[in-house]
Design a protein around this motif. Structure first.
Motif, PDB file in Angstrom:
ATOM      1  N   UNK A   1       0.769  -1.240   0.000  1.00  0.00           N
ATOM      2  CA  UNK A   1       0.000   0.000   0.000  1.00  0.00           C
ATOM      3  C   UNK A   1       0.799   1.289   0.000  1.00  0.00           C
ATOM      4  N   UNK A   2       2.101   1.211  -0.241  1.00  0.00           N
ATOM      5  CA  UNK A   2       2.889   2.446  -0.325  1.00  0.00           C
ATOM      6  C   UNK A   2       2.684   3.094  -1.696  1.00  0.00           C
ATOM      7  N   UNK A   3       2.150   4.301  -1.698  1.00  0.00           N
ATOM      8  CA  UNK A   3       1.785   4.939  -2.958  1.00  0.00           C
ATOM      9  C   UNK A   3       3.013   5.409  -3.741  1.00  0.00           C
ATOM     10  N   UNK A   4       4.050   5.858  -2.999  1.00  0.00           N
ATOM     11  CA  UNK A   4       5.231   6.337  -3.714  1.00  0.00           C
ATOM     12  C   UNK A   4       5.908   5.222  -4.518  1.00  0.00           C
ATOM     13  N   UNK A   5       5.653   3.959  -4.126  1.00  0.00           N
ATOM     14  CA  UNK A   5       6.272   2.846  -4.848  1.00  0.00           C
ATOM     15  C   UNK A   5       5.758   2.758  -6.290  1.00  0.00           C
ATOM     16  N   UNK A   6       4.551   3.307  -6.530  1.00  0.00           N
ATOM     17  CA  UNK A   6       4.047   3.331  -7.918  1.00  0.00           C
ATOM     18  C   UNK A   6       4.942   4.220  -8.776  1.00  0.00           C
ATOM     19  N   UNK A   7       5.448   5.301  -8.179  1.00  0.00           N
ATOM     20  CA  UNK A   7       6.356   6.184  -8.916  1.00  0.00           C
ATOM     21  C   UNK A   7       7.706   5.500  -9.121  1.00  0.00           C
ATOM     22  N   UNK A   8       8.127   4.725  -8.103  1.00  0.00           N
ATOM     23  CA  UNK A   8       9.364   3.947  -8.263  1.00  0.00           C
ATOM     24  C   UNK A   8       9.213   2.983  -9.439  1.00  0.00           C
ATOM     25  N   UNK A   9       8.049   2.336  -9.500  1.00  0.00           N
ATOM     26  CA  UNK A   9       7.806   1.361 -10.573  1.00  0.00           C
ATOM     27  C   UNK A   9       7.845   2.027 -11.944  1.00  0.00           C
ATOM     28  N   UNK A  10       7.143   3.151 -12.075  1.00  0.00           N
ATOM     29  CA  UNK A  10       7.116   3.842 -13.370  1.00  0.00           C
ATOM     30  C   UNK A  10       8.516   4.341 -13.723  1.00  0.00           C
ATOM     31  N   UNK A  11       9.232   4.881 -12.716  1.00  0.00           N
ATOM     32  CA  UNK A  11      10.618   5.296 -12.954  1.00  0.00           C
ATOM     33  C   UNK A  11      11.470   4.118 -13.397  1.00  0.00           C
ATOM     34  N   UNK A  12      11.242   2.960 -12.780  1.00  0.00           N
ATOM     35  CA  UNK A  12      11.988   1.755 -13.136  1.00  0.00           C
ATOM     36  C   UNK A  12      11.728   1.333 -14.573  1.00  0.00           C
ATOM     37  N   UNK A  13      10.458   1.374 -14.970  1.00  0.00           N
ATOM     38  CA  UNK A  13      10.129   1.010 -16.362  1.00  0.00           C
ATOM     39  C   UNK A  13      10.791   1.993 -17.318  1.00  0.00           C
ATOM     40  N   UNK A  14      10.770   3.293 -16.954  1.00  0.00           N
ATOM     41  CA  UNK A  14      11.414   4.303 -17.806  1.00  0.00           C
ATOM     42  C   UNK A  14      12.920   4.062 -17.878  1.00  0.00           C
ATOM     43  N   UNK A  15      13.530   3.698 -16.753  1.00  0.00           N
ATOM     44  CA  UNK A  15      14.965   3.410 -16.740  1.00  0.00           C
ATOM     45  C   UNK A  15      15.300   2.207 -17.608  1.00  0.00           C
ATOM     46  N   UNK A  16      14.460   1.180 -17.536  1.00  0.00           N
ATOM     47  CA  UNK A  16      14.695  -0.032 -18.331  1.00  0.00           C
ATOM     48  C   UNK A  16      14.553   0.267 -19.827  1.00  0.00           C
TER      49      UNK A  16
ATOM     50  N   UNK B   1      12.323  -8.277 -15.795  1.00  0.00           N
ATOM     51  CA  UNK B   1      10.891  -8.133 -16.069  1.00  0.00           C
ATOM     52  C   UNK B   1      10.539  -6.681 -16.401  1.00  0.00           C
ATOM     53  N   UNK B   2      11.342  -5.730 -15.918  1.00  0.00           N
ATOM     54  CA  UNK B   2      11.088  -4.321 -16.237  1.00  0.00           C
ATOM     55  C   UNK B   2      11.350  -4.057 -17.718  1.00  0.00           C
ATOM     56  N   UNK B   3      12.297  -4.804 -18.307  1.00  0.00           N
ATOM     57  CA  UNK B   3      12.549  -4.647 -19.744  1.00  0.00           C
ATOM     58  C   UNK B   3      11.402  -5.267 -20.527  1.00  0.00           C
ATOM     59  N   UNK B   4      10.918  -6.410 -20.046  1.00  0.00           N
ATOM     60  CA  UNK B   4       9.806  -7.075 -20.728  1.00  0.00           C
ATOM     61  C   UNK B   4       8.583  -6.160 -20.764  1.00  0.00           C
ATOM     62  N   UNK B   5       8.189  -5.660 -19.606  1.00  0.00           N
ATOM     63  CA  UNK B   5       6.988  -4.821 -19.539  1.00  0.00           C
ATOM     64  C   UNK B   5       7.256  -3.435 -20.135  1.00  0.00           C
ATOM     65  N   UNK B   6       8.404  -2.844 -19.788  1.00  0.00           N
ATOM     66  CA  UNK B   6       8.744  -1.518 -20.326  1.00  0.00           C
ATOM     67  C   UNK B   6       8.849  -1.557 -21.850  1.00  0.00           C
ATOM     68  N   UNK B   7       9.499  -2.582 -22.371  1.00  0.00           N
ATOM     69  CA  UNK B   7       9.652  -2.708 -23.825  1.00  0.00           C
ATOM     70  C   UNK B   7       8.315  -2.858 -24.520  1.00  0.00           C
TER      71      UNK B   7
END
Lengths: 206, 171
Positions: A107-122, B36-42
């Protein structure tokens, strides 16, 4: 192994993983940042225990010829540069790539921003990968494991390593009992809670 | 036991370490999370820019293989597992951990969200350079005595400790 069964196995294993991350409290930003500021050692305790357990398990599975090892190649430049950047990210996120998801579940809301940042980093890395892999970051020394240097079989090295880690953990626990590190709200936040031991005793009085 | 708020880190660590058994036996791979971040991000990036799939690195990660999607399912399961564990123990969390107002010297959620985004970005950018994270290099690489993984883990702690000491305030 079909894709569907791999996904089902992944979900089942993930639920166990997430459960253990939550129960150990290692997913808490207070525990992770606390570790990086050398004030809380629960992260190291969970991490080293999991490494030691994995080493024993793999010593058995590999020693009896049931599974092949799958170590990553040693790429020293990439390991150092990537590791440093990843570590900086862990401190600022108060999470690692796996525990980010546990924070979201808890339930930590800031973790959603971590996730989106992570996807952007990847994705950013993905665009850069064809270029970066031609630099020193792409240099590989091949799959090296320490037991090769010592001229001993993997299983022997792994069991020895696990034994050393067990000793380190006994030392850590003697120095800093884990119950004293949980904090009042089991989030590693120890501020203003001189009564930690009694709180924890109530918590664990079963 | 399942309704306890906290387990000993040693009990939880053993459970996590034992997950290597199904990983190696059933999926023929080690525990990991950051691919998995590359899989979903990609995949998400390909909706905007289909040509991203022409990058071999992305194509390898989004391919419909058991390993790729097992890991996506794994991290999804982590969120579910943490949620269930939380519900069973009755623990409640604020939207943002109370440590952040001290660590950042500000109670502003916007500042925390920005730092979290930046942290996530660095985490995955770094993990992808290093080809693994706390799980892949840490849990799995070190258990396999991998030399490169041990170097990567040392660098992770060095980067994490330096950043937490220099950029964050005392939590």
């Amino acid at each position: 192994m079909s894709l569907t069964s791999a996904i089902f196995i992944g979900i089942a294993m993930g639920v166990v993983f997430g459960f253990a991350l939550e129960k150990s409290r290692v997913f808490e930003p207070g525990i992770i940042v606390g570790q990086m500021q050398m004030r809380n050692f629960i992260m190291l305790k969970v991490f080293l225990t999991a490494v030691a357990t994995g080493a024993v398990v793999l010593a058995a599975l590999n020693g009896f010829g049931v599974v092949k090892l799958a170590p990553k190649a040693a790429m020293y430049y990439a390991d150092v540069v990537g590791g440093l950047i990843l570590g900086a990210g862990i401190a600022l996120a108060g999470a690692c790539p796996g525990t980010t998801l546990a924070q979201i579940g808890a339930g930590y809301r800031d973790a959603l921003f971590t996730l989106v940042g992570g996807l952007a980093g990847a994705v950013t890395y993905s665009y850069a990968e064809p270029t970066l892999s031609k630099t020193v970051l792409g240099q590989s020394s091949g799959k090296l494991i320490f037991s090769q240097f010592m001229g001993i079989p993997y299983w022997a090295g792994a069991l020895g390593f696990a034994a050393v880690l067990a000793l380190v953990l006994v030392g850590l626990e003697t120095w800093r009992p884990w119950r004293d590190e949980l904090g009042r709200d089991v989030d590693g936040d120890s501020t203003g809670s001189p009564a930690i031991p009694s709180v924890v005793q109530t918590l664990f009085a079963e | 036991m399942l309704s306890q708020k906290a387990w000993s880190p040693y009990a939880a660590g053993i459970v996590i370490g034992l997950l290597q058994i199904p990983a190696f036996l059933l999926i023929e791979t080690a525990l990991g999370a950051s691919s998995s971040y590359v899989t979903i991000g990609g995949l998400i990036a390909s909706w905007v820019d289909p040509s991203v799939l022409k990058i071999d690195y992305v194509a390898r990660h989004v391919a419909a293989t058991g390993k790729n999607w097992w890991q996506v399912a794994l991290v999804g399961g982590v969120a579910a597992g943490a949620f269930i564990s939380m519900k069973m123990s009755g623990a409640r969390r604020a939207a943002i951990s109370p440590i952040w107002s001290r660590a950042l010297g500000s109670a502003s959620p916007a500042k925390r969200y920005a730092v979290a985004f930046l942290g996530g970005f660095l985490m995955l950018f770094g993990a992808r350079i290093a080809d693994g994270c706390t799980s892949g290099h840490g849990l799995s690489g070190m258990a396999q005595l991998a030399v490169g993984s041990t170097v990567a883990v040392a660098a992770m702690f060095a980067g994490g400790i330096a950043t937490a000491m220099l950029l964050l305030r005392r939590v």
